[in-house]
Design a protein around this motif. Structure first.
Motif, short mmCIF file in Angstrom:
data_model
loop_
_atom_site.label_atom_id
_atom_site.label_comp_id
_atom_site.label_asym_id
_atom_site.label_seq_id
_atom_site.Cartn_x
_atom_site.Cartn_y
_atom_site.Cartn_z
N LEU A 271 0.83 -1.21 0.00
CA LEU A 271 0.00 0.00 0.00
C LEU A 271 0.86 1.26 0.00
N GLY A 272 2.00 1.22 0.66
CA GLY A 272 2.92 2.35 0.62
C GLY A 272 3.42 2.62 -0.79
N ALA A 273 3.71 1.54 -1.53
CA ALA A 273 4.15 1.71 -2.92
C ALA A 273 3.02 2.28 -3.77
N VAL A 274 1.79 1.84 -3.54
CA VAL A 274 0.65 2.37 -4.28
C VAL A 274 0.49 3.86 -3.98
N VAL A 275 0.60 4.24 -2.71
CA VAL A 275 0.49 5.66 -2.34
C VAL A 275 1.57 6.48 -3.04
N VAL B 44 1.56 18.17 0.60
CA VAL B 44 1.39 17.11 1.59
C VAL B 44 0.28 17.48 2.57
N ARG B 45 0.27 18.72 3.03
CA ARG B 45 -0.78 19.17 3.95
C ARG B 45 -2.16 19.07 3.31
N GLN B 46 -2.27 19.45 2.04
CA GLN B 46 -3.56 19.37 1.35
C GLN B 46 -4.05 17.94 1.23
N VAL B 47 -3.15 17.03 0.87
CA VAL B 47 -3.53 15.62 0.77
C VAL B 47 -3.97 15.11 2.13
N LEU B 48 -3.19 15.41 3.16
CA LEU B 48 -3.51 14.98 4.52
C LEU B 48 -4.88 15.50 4.95
N GLU B 49 -5.11 16.79 4.80
CA GLU B 49 -6.37 17.38 5.22
C GLU B 49 -7.55 16.82 4.43
N ARG B 50 -7.39 16.70 3.11
CA ARG B 50 -8.47 16.20 2.27
C ARG B 50 -8.84 14.77 2.66
N CYS B 51 -7.84 13.95 2.88
CA CYS B 51 -8.07 12.55 3.24
C CYS B 51 -8.77 12.44 4.59
N VAL B 52 -8.24 13.09 5.59
CA VAL B 52 -8.80 12.97 6.93
C VAL B 52 -10.19 13.59 7.01
N ARG B 53 -10.37 14.74 6.41
CA ARG B 53 -11.70 15.36 6.43
C ARG B 53 -12.72 14.51 5.67
N GLY B 54 -12.29 13.95 4.55
CA GLY B 54 -13.19 13.10 3.77
C GLY B 54 -13.61 11.85 4.51
N ALA B 55 -12.71 11.33 5.32
CA ALA B 55 -13.00 10.09 6.06
C ALA B 55 -13.71 10.35 7.38
N ALA B 56 -13.56 11.53 7.93
CA ALA B 56 -14.06 11.81 9.29
C ALA B 56 -15.56 11.60 9.44
N LEU C 83 -6.59 9.48 -2.98
CA LEU C 83 -5.68 9.78 -4.09
C LEU C 83 -6.23 9.27 -5.42
N LEU C 84 -6.89 8.13 -5.40
CA LEU C 84 -7.48 7.60 -6.64
C LEU C 84 -8.57 8.52 -7.18
N ALA C 85 -9.27 9.20 -6.29
CA ALA C 85 -10.33 10.10 -6.73
C ALA C 85 -9.79 11.20 -7.64
N THR C 86 -8.52 11.53 -7.47
CA THR C 86 -7.94 12.59 -8.32
C THR C 86 -7.42 12.05 -9.65
N THR C 87 -7.16 10.74 -9.74
CA THR C 87 -6.63 10.19 -10.99
C THR C 87 -7.72 9.72 -11.94
N GLY C 88 -8.83 9.25 -11.38
CA GLY C 88 -9.89 8.71 -12.22
C GLY C 88 -9.56 7.35 -12.81
N ARG C 89 -8.49 6.73 -12.34
CA ARG C 89 -8.08 5.42 -12.85
C ARG C 89 -8.37 4.35 -11.81
N PRO C 90 -8.48 3.09 -12.26
CA PRO C 90 -8.72 2.00 -11.30
C PRO C 90 -7.47 1.64 -10.50
N LEU C 91 -7.70 1.04 -9.37
CA LEU C 91 -6.63 0.64 -8.47
C LEU C 91 -5.76 -0.47 -9.04
N ASP C 92 -6.33 -1.36 -9.83
CA ASP C 92 -5.59 -2.52 -10.33
C ASP C 92 -4.23 -2.19 -10.95
N GLY C 93 -4.18 -1.19 -11.77
CA GLY C 93 -2.92 -0.83 -12.42
C GLY C 93 -1.86 -0.38 -11.43
#
Length: 157
Positions: free
Chosen positions: A51-55, A72-84, A131-141
């Protein structure tokens, strides 16, 4: 990224299927499915490495010119706020450690209490889903690329 991970040995496939299930549950905000998938991830040896490599791959793609502290701060805030809203146990410190680890700037040996594998398993899919939400691509790749990268690294070590 069109390669697949489905040809890999059973332990690697278990990590991949648990990650796919956890990320899908995170995207769907399904706490029950998320908890089941996270338990499988926590039990799978080396899931944090994958998962670290995927990130890292997702961060590199989303920030081709590199990341700075604000990114980094934006990613952190977006992730935590989205999950909260559906994961009140989302811990910003664990997400920050995951980000720093993916970027190669975190040394768990230099930290008094690094996140344990269950904490990594609970938070990494949240970060990957964000992070996937910003790429629009599937996780498999990304999973296939992460496994290939880990294999290359291990072969050269």
């Amino acid at each position: 990224m069109t390669t697949t991970w489905r040809h890999l040995p059973a332990p690697a496939r278990e990590i991949a299927t648990a990650a796919v299930d956890a990320v899908a549950a995170a995207r769907g905000r399904d706490p029950e499915a998320y908890d089941v998938a996270v338990a499988r991830l926590a039990a799978a040896e080396r899931s944090g490495l994958v998962l670290g490599a995927v990130v890292r791959l997702l961060l590199e793609e989303g920030h081709p010119d590199g990341l700075d502290g604000d990114d980094v701060r934006q990613v952190l805030e977006r992730c935590v706020r989205g999950a909260a809203g559906w994961r009140p146990d989302a811990d910003p410190h664990v997400v920050l450690v995951l980000l720093a680890g993916a970027l190669g700037v975190y040394d768990p040996d230099g930290h008094e209490s690094p996140p344990d594998p269950p904490a990594v398993a609970r938070h990494a899919p949240l970060l990957v889903a964000d992070l996937l939400a910003t790429t629009g691509r599937p996780l498999d790749g990304y999973l296939a690329a992460a496994f290939a990268e880990i294999e290359r690294t291990e072969r050269h070590d």
